[in-house]
Design an enzyme around this catalytic site. Structure first.
Site, PDB file in Angstrom:
ATOM      1  N   LEU A   1       0.851  -1.183   0.000  1.00 19.97           N
ATOM      2  CA  LEU A   1       0.000   0.000   0.000  1.00 19.97           C
ATOM      3  C   LEU A   1       0.891   1.239   0.000  1.00 19.97           C
ATOM      4  CD1 LEU A   1      -3.151   0.184   0.075  1.00 19.97           C
ATOM      5  CD2 LEU A   1      -2.931   0.836   2.476  1.00 19.97           C
TER       6      LEU A   1
ATOM      7  N   PRO B   1       2.477   4.261  -2.103  1.00 23.19           N
ATOM      8  CA  PRO B   1       2.297   5.001  -3.358  1.00 23.19           C
ATOM      9  C   PRO B   1       3.623   5.388  -3.995  1.00 23.19           C
ATOM     10  CG  PRO B   1       1.989   6.463  -1.480  1.00 23.19           C
ATOM     11  CD  PRO B   1       2.175   5.081  -0.914  1.00 23.19           C
TER      12      PRO B   1
ATOM     13  N   GLY C   1       6.619  -2.903 -11.626  1.00 27.60           N
ATOM     14  CA  GLY C   1       7.230  -3.339 -12.878  1.00 27.60           C
ATOM     15  C   GLY C   1       7.732  -4.750 -12.696  1.00 27.60           C
TER      16      GLY C   1
ATOM     17  N   CYS D   1       7.028 -10.127 -13.595  1.00 33.87           N
ATOM     18  CA  CYS D   1       5.874 -10.921 -13.160  1.00 33.87           C
ATOM     19  C   CYS D   1       4.568 -10.145 -13.211  1.00 33.87           C
ATOM     20  CB  CYS D   1       6.126 -11.458 -11.742  1.00 33.87           C
ATOM     21  SG  CYS D   1       7.404 -12.722 -11.655  1.00 33.87           S
TER      22      CYS D   1
END
Length: 437
Positions: free
Chosen positions: A254, A256, A261, A264
């Site tokens: 959680l 920001p 990227g 996976c």
């Protein structure tokens, strides 16, 4: 029974699994069709960056329990259990996963099998792949040889791969018969009392993609809240902290920033959507389109923050990019937000200088047009804006005064929301970060 094992495919997953199984005391033969990589591994040289893995590799080689080959015939004669650890990348120009490496491995291995064995898939695959490969394995194996197949998805985090293999939070066994289940339970018994879930092929295939879809959704949710905070003047870091105390939500994933990227999450959620469409369940995963779109928008937003600090134009500006790997403690640059932003700024005419503690060689090969530096201070020298895009510890611990002494202008975009804004502003820096006032 002490099984002899092969690990087919020596990428990130395969090397880790082979070295860890050897460390548990098994005889392990790794296989790859890349002769240079096999020579490198047999010499104890690790072709990837992963904490603790190099030592484990060399220990396995020194003990004689681990070695590598290019021969499928040798692997077939050696192993009782064959682990498939092959890549399933996104197909060029579409969302679907490319499972051709798995197909090729079955085609090459099965005709050489000379004894009863278990083939175990660990790769992330579209639903239906395991059933299809099991049927093909049975078709190709010599008469009289029993060749069961199981699916045993991996849940490794780059940077923590050894830990996640030797101390997993759960083991999922996708099997069609009791024999396969018992072999895998015995294989993993040295790990101790690990929660183990036995399921069918389909559920085993779904577990990994469902987990990655959930994590991607959580990351994009807080980044969507960053967009709302930017529109309202709220602070997404404070919002995230307040949400994290709710035990139903929690604080993990959680955080920001510039988004996710790697090899996976991006390709797995896209392949999941594509397979759901094929199965007539596309509407159930339609929300993942927006999860993906939010993630992409955060990269654009970071470039916009840099442009804002430079008065509206990046053209001709010297830009320091701190980070190339998609996450710290890795040299993996697949779908790297940092390099995506760097190339976008380069296209706008920015004079980019990139530094990363581990991923520079990989970045140079894939993005030769960018400029690269040998240290954070080197990258920042003469810069008019600094972008922190991978949260390596050496970046999060940078001294704003030391960095300020080498830049042309004290402008910084904290793309990962890991710096203390007050500390940097008190040192005379113009500070920007996604979702913060």
């Amino acid at each position: 029974m002490r099984y002899w094992m092969t690990v087919i495919g020596t990428g990130y997953l395969g090397i880790t699994h082979a070295a860890c199984m050897a460390d548990l005391g098994y005889e392990v033969l790794g296989l790859d069709i890349d002769e240079d990589k096999v020579r490198q591994l047999n010499a104890g040289e690790l072709p990837i960056y992963e904490a603790g893995l190099g030592e484990l590799l060399r220990r396995g080689l020194d003990s004689g329990r681990l070695r590598f080959t290019t021969s499928y015939a040798e692997a077939a004669g050696f192993g009782d259990v064959h682990f498939l650890c092959l890549g399933t990348p996104q197909k060029p120009g579409e969302y679907r996963a490319d499972v051709s490496q798995l197909d090729a491995a079955i085609e090459a291995l099965a005709p050489h099998l000379v004894k009863d064995c278990l083939v175990v898939g660990k790769s992330t695959v579209p639903v239906g792949t395991a059933e299809r490969l099991a049927d093909r394995l049975a078709e190709l194996a010599p008469a009289g040889v029993r060749t069961d197949l199981a699916w045993n998805p991996e849940f490794l985090r780059e940077g923590f791969a050894v830990q996640d293999t030797l101390r997993p939070d759960r083991i999922v066994l996708g099997v069609r018969n009791r024999r396969a289940e018992m072999i895998l339970r015995e294989v993993y018994s040295p790990l101790g009392d690990i929660p183990t879930v036995t399921v069918g092929f389909t559920t085993a295939e779904l577990v990994k993609v469902a987990a990655n879809a959930f994590l991607a959704t959580k990351i994009s949710f807080i980044n969507a809240m960053a967009e709302v905070c930017e529109a309202t003047g709220g602070d997404v870091v404070q919002l995230s902290r307040a949400l994290s105390y709710d035990t139903r939500i929690g604080g993990r994933f959680l955080h920001p920033g510039v988004g996710f990227g790697g090899g996976c999450l991006p390709k797995d959620i896209r392949a999941f959507m594509a397979r759901a469409d094929e199965l007539g369940a596309g509407r159930a995963l339609a929300f993942l389109e927006e999860v993906d779109a939010i993630n992409t928008r955060r990269r654009t937003r970071v470039a916009a923050l840099a442009r804002q600090l430079l008065g509206g134009s990046i053209d001709g500006a010297r830009v320091a990019v701190l980070g190339a790997a998609f996450k710290p403690d890795s040299d993996d640059i697949r779908d790297s937000p940092a390099l995506d932003v760097a190339t976008a700024i380069d296209r706008e005419g920015g004079l980019v200088s990139v530094y990363d503690p581990a991923a520079l060689d990989n970045a140079r090969k894939k993005y030769p047009a960018l400029n690269y530096a040998e240290s954070a201070l080197d990258a920042a020298t003469g810069a008019t804006v600094v972008l922190l895009l991978t949260e390596w510890t050496e970046f999060t611990e940078l001294d704003p005064e030391v960095l300020g002494a080498v830049v042309a202008r004290r402008n910084i975009v904290d793309g990962r929301n890991v710096l203390d804004p007050d500390v940097w502003r008190d040192a005379g820096w113009q500070y920007r970060a996604p979702g913060r006032p």
